[in-house]
Design a protein around this motif. Structure first.
Motif, PDB file in Angstrom:
ATOM      1  N   ILE A   1       0.725  -0.554   0.109  1.00 45.25           N
ATOM      2  CA  ILE A   1      -0.165  -0.112  -0.333  1.00 45.25           C
ATOM      3  C   ILE A   1       1.245   1.325  -0.057  1.00 45.25           C
ATOM      4  CG2 ILE A   1      -2.144   1.159   1.358  1.00 45.25           C
ATOM      5  CD1 ILE A   1      -2.541  -1.756   2.606  1.00 45.25           C
ATOM      6  N   LYS A   2       0.753   2.204  -1.341  1.00 46.60           N
ATOM      7  CA  LYS A   2       0.660   3.571  -0.651  1.00 46.60           C
ATOM      8  C   LYS A   2       0.107   4.692  -0.076  1.00 46.60           C
ATOM      9  CE  LYS A   2       4.475   2.616  -4.701  1.00 46.60           C
ATOM     10  NZ  LYS A   2       4.926   3.218  -5.499  1.00 46.60           N
ATOM     11  N   ASN A   3       0.623   5.363   0.224  1.00 46.12           N
ATOM     12  CA  ASN A   3      -0.654   7.023   0.597  1.00 46.12           C
ATOM     13  C   ASN A   3      -0.821   7.081  -0.898  1.00 46.12           C
ATOM     14  OD1 ASN A   3       0.754   7.165   3.061  1.00 46.12           O
ATOM     15  ND2 ASN A   3       2.609   8.230   1.821  1.00 46.12           N
ATOM     16  N   LYS A   4      -1.036   6.924  -1.705  1.00 50.67           N
ATOM     17  CA  LYS A   4      -1.729   7.631  -2.885  1.00 50.67           C
ATOM     18  C   LYS A   4      -3.377   6.317  -3.088  1.00 50.67           C
ATOM     19  CE  LYS A   4       0.440   5.252  -6.657  1.00 50.67           C
ATOM     20  NZ  LYS A   4       1.586   5.448  -8.269  1.00 50.67           N
ATOM     21  N   ASP A   5      -2.962   5.121  -2.229  1.00 54.68           N
ATOM     22  CA  ASP A   5      -3.498   4.143  -2.694  1.00 54.68           C
ATOM     23  C   ASP A   5      -5.283   4.191  -1.798  1.00 54.68           C
ATOM     24  OD1 ASP A   5      -2.354   3.073  -3.965  1.00 54.68           O
ATOM     25  OD2 ASP A   5      -0.759   1.949  -3.535  1.00 54.68           O
ATOM     26  N   ILE A   6      -4.774   5.201  -0.819  1.00 56.95           N
ATOM     27  CA  ILE A   6      -5.959   5.424   0.118  1.00 56.95           C
ATOM     28  C   ILE A   6      -6.644   6.040   0.134  1.00 56.95           C
ATOM     29  CG2 ILE A   6      -6.004   6.294   2.680  1.00 56.95           C
ATOM     30  CD1 ILE A   6      -5.060   3.508   3.410  1.00 56.95           C
ATOM     31  N   SER A   7      -7.922   6.609  -0.079  1.00 58.54           N
ATOM     32  CA  SER A   7      -8.317   7.706  -0.372  1.00 58.54           C
ATOM     33  C   SER A   7      -9.828   7.688   0.691  1.00 58.54           C
ATOM     34  CB  SER A   7      -9.492   6.997  -1.079  1.00 58.54           C
ATOM     35  OG  SER A   7     -10.453   7.957  -1.485  1.00 58.54           O
ATOM     36  N   LEU A   8      -9.300   8.928   2.143  1.00 65.16           N
ATOM     37  CA  LEU A   8     -10.282   8.944   3.119  1.00 65.16           C
ATOM     38  C   LEU A   8     -11.763   9.886   3.183  1.00 65.16           C
ATOM     39  CD1 LEU A   8      -7.304   9.466   5.437  1.00 65.16           C
ATOM     40  CD2 LEU A   8      -8.729   7.620   5.026  1.00 65.16           C
ATOM     41  N   GLY A   9     -11.995  10.442   1.918  1.00 61.17           N
ATOM     42  CA  GLY A   9     -13.210  11.256   1.482  1.00 61.17           C
ATOM     43  C   GLY A   9     -14.441  10.900   1.404  1.00 61.17           C
ATOM     44  N   GLN A  10     -15.035  10.291   1.446  1.00 55.85           N
ATOM     45  CA  GLN A  10     -17.007   9.738   1.118  1.00 55.85           C
ATOM     46  C   GLN A  10     -17.005   9.635  -0.222  1.00 55.85           C
ATOM     47  OE1 GLN A  10     -18.605   8.094   3.613  1.00 55.85           O
ATOM     48  NE2 GLN A  10     -17.020   9.738   5.320  1.00 55.85           N
ATOM     49  N   PRO A  11     -17.891   7.958  -0.084  1.00 59.08           N
ATOM     50  CA  PRO A  11     -16.714   6.870   0.224  1.00 59.08           C
ATOM     51  C   PRO A  11     -14.826   6.928   0.664  1.00 59.08           C
ATOM     52  CG  PRO A  11     -17.567   5.880  -1.941  1.00 59.08           C
ATOM     53  CD  PRO A  11     -17.399   7.305  -1.943  1.00 59.08           C
ATOM     54  N   SER A  12     -14.656   6.144   1.943  1.00 62.12           N
ATOM     55  CA  SER A  12     -13.605   5.602   1.926  1.00 62.12           C
ATOM     56  C   SER A  12     -12.853   4.180   1.814  1.00 62.12           C
ATOM     57  CB  SER A  12     -13.338   5.759   3.644  1.00 62.12           C
ATOM     58  OG  SER A  12     -13.425   6.881   4.121  1.00 62.12           O
ATOM     59  N   THR A  13     -12.225   4.379   0.548  1.00 55.89           N
ATOM     60  CA  THR A  13     -11.358   3.683   0.192  1.00 55.89           C
ATOM     61  C   THR A  13     -10.230   3.095  -0.008  1.00 55.89           C
ATOM     62  OG1 THR A  13     -11.698   4.340  -1.892  1.00 55.89           O
ATOM     63  CG2 THR A  13     -13.532   3.092  -1.354  1.00 55.89           C
ATOM     64  N   LEU A  14      -9.856   1.614  -0.031  1.00 53.65           N
ATOM     65  CA  LEU A  14      -8.577   0.894  -0.380  1.00 53.65           C
ATOM     66  C   LEU A  14      -8.296   0.555  -1.340  1.00 53.65           C
ATOM     67  CD1 LEU A  14      -5.718   1.049   1.131  1.00 53.65           C
ATOM     68  CD2 LEU A  14      -6.230  -1.035   1.882  1.00 53.65           C
TER      69      LEU A  14
END
Length: 343
Positions: free
Chosen positions: A167-180
């Protein structure tokens, strides 16, 4: 030194066939490499140097001896033995087109049956055990909040350790909906939803480690003490540390054989308990086939049956088998079911 045909084709197998033709990942290729390292070690014990192994040494007899050697001398499990047999088979299938004169021997190797392993009981944690495990982490330290984030992602998503370290930082989406975005086996990627709890923990981790800047988007989400990408062994070490701490205090809560994969089992069993559709669990865990996921349904069914049987012991009278009263078991078997056909 003269290169043997075995060495030549094994090199092509690893450098061309596996990565280019089959599209295998470096991690899969590494497991194949280790399997052949073991085969060459075995051949050396048979007084054949690794540099002298020939295609003619790849025989039905040698492969059988190798598989037995893995279990008897190397103490490999049946599943490990079967994996290494599959690696040999893959190479043999590759060679069949290059050496048709060895076709009969190669077919004999491919016909070696896979050894059946007893079905292991699925090991996982109950909810109170998970909570106690998390309680062992000191979230007030920088390394502690990192470890807490690692455990949280594993527990709330069910991803593999091999996927976590990719996992890289760009793979994390913490908005709505939050996904990995998870990069799984066979170069297959999938999006996994993140719970609010996981988002809160990840946010705290990112803030404490200064990863909010866009310059860090291509950085690994989790790094070891050398500021490098984690290896699987590093994550395993972290999990084992907290598992050992928890078990030393409450051994009844934590299974002795608990491993990082058991965290994945825990996620799956909780989803089954909650009535989540099997197809969704398959997609979440990244299983290729729903048949792989069905093991959790079977485990849940077995667990419920045991609970029902335990509860019914006092209300169902003990029934003694008829043949226990009959000294001649053969006679009982001969007469069994005869009367039923006339009803």
């Amino acid at each position: 030194m003269k290169t043997t045909k075995f060495a030549h084709y094994l090199t092509k197998f690893f450098t061309v066939h596996l990565p280019s033709t089959n599209g295998y990942t470096p991690m899969t290729i590494d497991s194949y490499r280790y399997a052949f390292t073991m085969f060459l070690t075995f051949m050396e014990e048979q007084k054949v140097s690794a540099n002298e192994v020939e295609i003619s040494d790849l025989t039905h007899e040698n492969v059988l001896k190798y598989l037995d050697w893995l279990q008897s001398q190397r103490e490999n499990s049946i599943s490990t033995r079967n994996h290494r047999q599959a690696v040999i088979n893959s190479f043999v299938k590759y060679l069949m087109y290059e050496f048709p004169d060895y076709l009969s021997e190669f077919q004999a190797i491919l016909n070696i049956p896979i050894k059946k392993a007893p079905q292991k009981e699925i090991s996982y944690l109950k909810t109170d055990a998970v909570k106690f495990l998390f309680d062992q982490v000191d979230i007030n330290s920088k390394s502690g909040i990192r470890d807490y984030a690692i455990l949280t992602i594993l527990y709330t998503t069910g991803i593999r350790v091999s996927e976590l370290i990719q996992i890289k930082n760009k793979d994390i989406s913490l908005g709505q909906p939050s996904t990995l975005l998870v990069h799984g086996k066979g170069q297959k990627s999938r999006f996994v939803p993140l719970t609010k709890q996981a988002v809160n923990v990840i946010n705290r981790y990112i803030d404490s480690h200064g990863l909010t800047n866009d310059n860090h988007l291509n950085d690994w989400l989790f790094k070891n003490h050398l500021k490098e990408q984690f290896k699987r062994q590093g994550i395993n070490y972290i999990i084992k540390k907290y598992v050992d701490m928890a078990r030393s205090k409450k051994p009844e809560l934590i299974p002795k054989d608990f491993s990082p994969h058991n965290m994945r089992n825990t996620v799956a069993m909780e989803l089954v308990d909650s009535g989540v559709d099997l197809i969704y669990i398959r997609d979440l865990l990244g299983h290729v086939s729903v048949k792989t996921t069905e093991v959790y349904i079977k485990a849940d069914t077995a667990r419920k049956r045991e609970a029902i049987e335990a509860a019914s012991k006092e209300i169902v009278p003990k029934e003694e088998a008829q043949w226990e009263q009959n000294s001649n078991l053969k006679d009982w078997l001969k007469n069994f079911n005869k009367g039923l056909g006339n009803k």
